[in-house]
Scaffold this active site. Structure first.
Site, PDB file in Angstrom:
ATOM      1  N   TYR A 165      -6.164  65.790  47.149  1.00 28.06           N
ATOM      2  CA  TYR A 165      -5.951  66.339  48.491  1.00 28.06           C
ATOM      3  C   TYR A 165      -5.814  65.208  49.522  1.00 28.06           C
ATOM      4  CZ  TYR A 165      -6.981  69.302  52.590  1.00 28.06           C
ATOM      5  OH  TYR A 165      -6.949  69.953  53.801  1.00 28.06           O
ATOM      6  N   LYS A 169      -2.578  64.395  51.818  1.00 29.56           N
ATOM      7  CA  LYS A 169      -2.684  64.489  53.276  1.00 29.56           C
ATOM      8  C   LYS A 169      -2.362  63.164  53.960  1.00 29.56           C
ATOM      9  CE  LYS A 169      -3.666  68.761  53.967  1.00 29.56           C
ATOM     10  NZ  LYS A 169      -2.530  69.622  54.393  1.00 29.56           N
TER      11      LYS A 169
HETATM   12  N1  LIG Z   1      -9.345  74.525  57.972  1.00 30.72           N
HETATM   13  C1  LIG Z   1      -9.555  73.233  58.190  1.00 30.72           C
HETATM   14  O1  LIG Z   1     -10.576  72.817  58.774  1.00 30.72           O
HETATM   15  C2  LIG Z   1      -8.530  72.246  57.735  1.00 30.72           C
HETATM   16  C3  LIG Z   1      -8.857  70.874  57.861  1.00 30.72           C
HETATM   17  C4  LIG Z   1      -7.901  69.938  57.497  1.00 30.72           C
HETATM   18  C5  LIG Z   1      -6.661  70.360  57.038  1.00 30.72           C
HETATM   19  N2  LIG Z   1      -6.396  71.696  56.903  1.00 30.72           N
HETATM   20  C6  LIG Z   1      -5.070  72.069  56.427  1.00 30.72           C
HETATM   21  O2  LIG Z   1      -4.538  73.067  57.279  1.00 30.72           O
HETATM   22  C7  LIG Z   1      -3.624  73.896  56.525  1.00 30.72           C
HETATM   23  C8  LIG Z   1      -4.009  75.350  56.680  1.00 30.72           C
HETATM   24  O3  LIG Z   1      -5.266  75.534  56.091  1.00 30.72           O
HETATM   25  P1  LIG Z   1      -6.193  76.800  56.383  1.00 30.72           P
HETATM   26  O4  LIG Z   1      -7.559  76.265  56.585  1.00 30.72           O
HETATM   27  O5  LIG Z   1      -5.557  77.657  57.407  1.00 30.72           O
HETATM   28  O6  LIG Z   1      -6.172  77.488  54.922  1.00 30.72           O
HETATM   29  P2  LIG Z   1      -5.807  78.995  54.448  1.00 30.72           P
HETATM   30  O7  LIG Z   1      -6.135  79.067  53.006  1.00 30.72           O
HETATM   31  O8  LIG Z   1      -6.465  79.967  55.358  1.00 30.72           O
HETATM   32  O9  LIG Z   1      -4.230  79.062  54.652  1.00 30.72           O
HETATM   33  C9  LIG Z   1      -3.337  78.397  53.810  1.00 30.72           C
HETATM   34  C10 LIG Z   1      -2.193  79.335  53.496  1.00 30.72           C
HETATM   35  O10 LIG Z   1      -1.217  78.638  52.701  1.00 30.72           O
HETATM   36  C11 LIG Z   1      -0.644  79.607  51.820  1.00 30.72           C
HETATM   37  N3  LIG Z   1       0.004  78.971  50.681  1.00 30.72           N
HETATM   38  C12 LIG Z   1      -0.577  78.410  49.586  1.00 30.72           C
HETATM   39  N4  LIG Z   1       0.356  77.999  48.721  1.00 30.72           N
HETATM   40  C13 LIG Z   1       1.564  78.290  49.274  1.00 30.72           C
HETATM   41  C14 LIG Z   1       2.907  78.093  48.850  1.00 30.72           C
HETATM   42  N5  LIG Z   1       3.174  77.532  47.650  1.00 30.72           N
HETATM   43  N6  LIG Z   1       3.924  78.502  49.650  1.00 30.72           N
HETATM   44  C15 LIG Z   1       3.655  79.098  50.855  1.00 30.72           C
HETATM   45  N7  LIG Z   1       2.387  79.318  51.294  1.00 30.72           N
HETATM   46  C16 LIG Z   1       1.352  78.911  50.523  1.00 30.72           C
HETATM   47  C17 LIG Z   1      -1.842  80.450  51.390  1.00 30.72           C
HETATM   48  O11 LIG Z   1      -1.437  81.695  50.836  1.00 30.72           O
HETATM   49  C18 LIG Z   1      -2.610  80.580  52.706  1.00 30.72           C
HETATM   50  O12 LIG Z   1      -2.250  81.762  53.386  1.00 30.72           O
HETATM   51  C19 LIG Z   1      -3.687  73.382  55.086  1.00 30.72           C
HETATM   52  O13 LIG Z   1      -2.635  72.478  54.867  1.00 30.72           O
HETATM   53  C20 LIG Z   1      -5.014  72.653  55.039  1.00 30.72           C
HETATM   54  O14 LIG Z   1      -5.044  71.677  54.031  1.00 30.72           O
HETATM   55  C21 LIG Z   1      -7.289  72.636  57.239  1.00 30.72           C
END
Ligand SMILES: NC(=O)c1ccc[n+]([C@@H]2O[C@H](COP(=O)([O-])OP(=O)(O)OC[C@H]3O[C@@H](n4cnc5c(N)ncnc54)[C@H](O)[C@@H]3O)[C@@H](O)[C@H]2O)c1
Length: 295
Positions: A165, A169
């Site tokens: 990951y 990233k």
């Molecule tokens: N939540 C946090 O604090 C946080 C921190 C750092 C980075 N992120 C990043 O932010 C982004 C969103 O994360 P989140 O926390 O909202 O997670 P989440 O799981 O709520 O949302 C991620 C979405 O991506 C979709 N997804 C997965 N594989 C896919 C594919 N092959 N094609 C299309 N869609 C797909 C999933 O179905 C899901 O709805 C991610 O890239 C995550 O790594 C989140």
């Protein structure tokens, strides 16, 4: 109010968490939003294609414009299809936000390469798959466009157990930076966001936290508005705070003619941070700024 009337926004991973918040907020501000999502569980399994449609129904019920797209970002063909869907429906593309994500935490020693592929395919290659056709479409528009890649604190600082990951990233921040350089002459701006929000993806890491994704959505809306000139930058947002994250270069050690022993003797200088000027008066800052604007 920052409005997006007449603009088209594509959001990958738009069915849940951060992507869903972005979709609702852009739509509330007048954009037509393509909500892309395969509806996977947080490890990337068990697809539920109706997930994107549910967000679209929410948007339409509130009087907004949106369409669902359940194509996976994991193939080049899929990325083309996602961007073509938005172009076919609305004839332009102003903003791309790549927020799709899956989580497969493993230490390096225990990493299975199937997990590495799953993580790289969605986050990193997925970013390329949607960014390339989006970039090409934006190049043809006089108004250009804005692209946001989703990075992470893990990509900048590392998190124990997140080798795959973190690598994905960190690489997305690099991709975003290159898109800023190559997009400058086409009025395409590109930035990376480091979000912090309580979602199903982050809940395991921080069970007691309550950090609304809506805060991050407000930041992303401001970043993606046509009035915001920022490009080639990384921004952290969430948990009640937003700010820029940079790369630091230390004073360093003047290397020409230096031996390995000289370097060892000056190790404190080599690894020190906190100075803009480098050892021999050469500063890397203007070089980077030039590169950003020369395109
Ligand atoms: N939540 C946090 O604090 C946080 C921190 C750092 C980075 N992120 C990043 O932010 C982004 C969103 O994360 P989140 O926390 O909202 O997670 P989440 O799981 O709520 O949302 C991620 C979405 O991506 C979709 N997804 C997965 N594989 C896919 C594919 N092959 N094609 C299309 N869609 C797909 C999933 O179905 C899901 O709805 C991610 O890239 C995550 O790594 C989140």
């Amino acid at each position: 109010m920052l409005r997006f009337d007449g603009e088209v926004v594509v959001i990958t991973g738009g069915a849940n968490g951060l992507g869903r918040s972005y979709a609702l907020e852009f739509a509330r501000r007048g954009a037509a939003v393509l909500v892309n999502d395969v509806g996977s569980a947080h490890q990337g399994l068990a697809a539920e294609p109706a997930a994107a449609q549910r967000v679209v129904e929410e948007i339409v019920a509130a009087g907004g414009i949106a369409a669902a797209n359940d194509v996976s970002v994991t193939s080049a063909h899929g990325g083309e299809e996602i961007i073509a869907d938005a172009l076919d429906r609305w004839g332009r593309l102003d903003v791309l936000i790549h927020s799709a994500g899956v989580m497969r935490d493993r230490t390096l020693a225990k990493l299975e390469f199937t997990d590495l592929d799953a993580v790289l395919d969605v986050h990193l290659k997925g970013g390329f798959h949607v960014a390339q056709p989006a970039f090409r479409a934006m190049m043809t528009q006089p108004s250009g466009g804005r692209i946001v890649m989703t990075s992470s604190t893990s990509g900048f600082f590392g998190v124990f157990g997140q080798a795959a990951y973190a690598a994905a990233k960190g690489a997305l921040a690099g991709l975003s930076r290159v898109m800023a350089l190559e997009g400058a002459r086409h009025s395409i701006r590109s930035n990376a966001i480091v979000p912090v929000a309580t979602t199903r993806l982050s809940r395991g890491a921080d069970p007691g936290a309550s950090r609304p994704p809506e805060d991050v959505a407000q930041f992303v809306v401001a970043l993606c508005h046509r009035s915001c000139a920022a490009t080639g930058m990384n921004f952290a947002a969430g948990g009640g705070w937003a700010g820029r994250m940079g790369v630091e270069v230390g004073p360093g050690f003047a290397l020409p003619g230096g031996t390995a022993e000289d370097i060892t003797a000056n190790w404190d200088l080599v690894q020190r941070l906190g100075f803009e000027e480098m050892a021999d008066g050469f500063s890397i800052g203007p070089y980077i700024d030039e590169r950003l604007h020369e395109g």
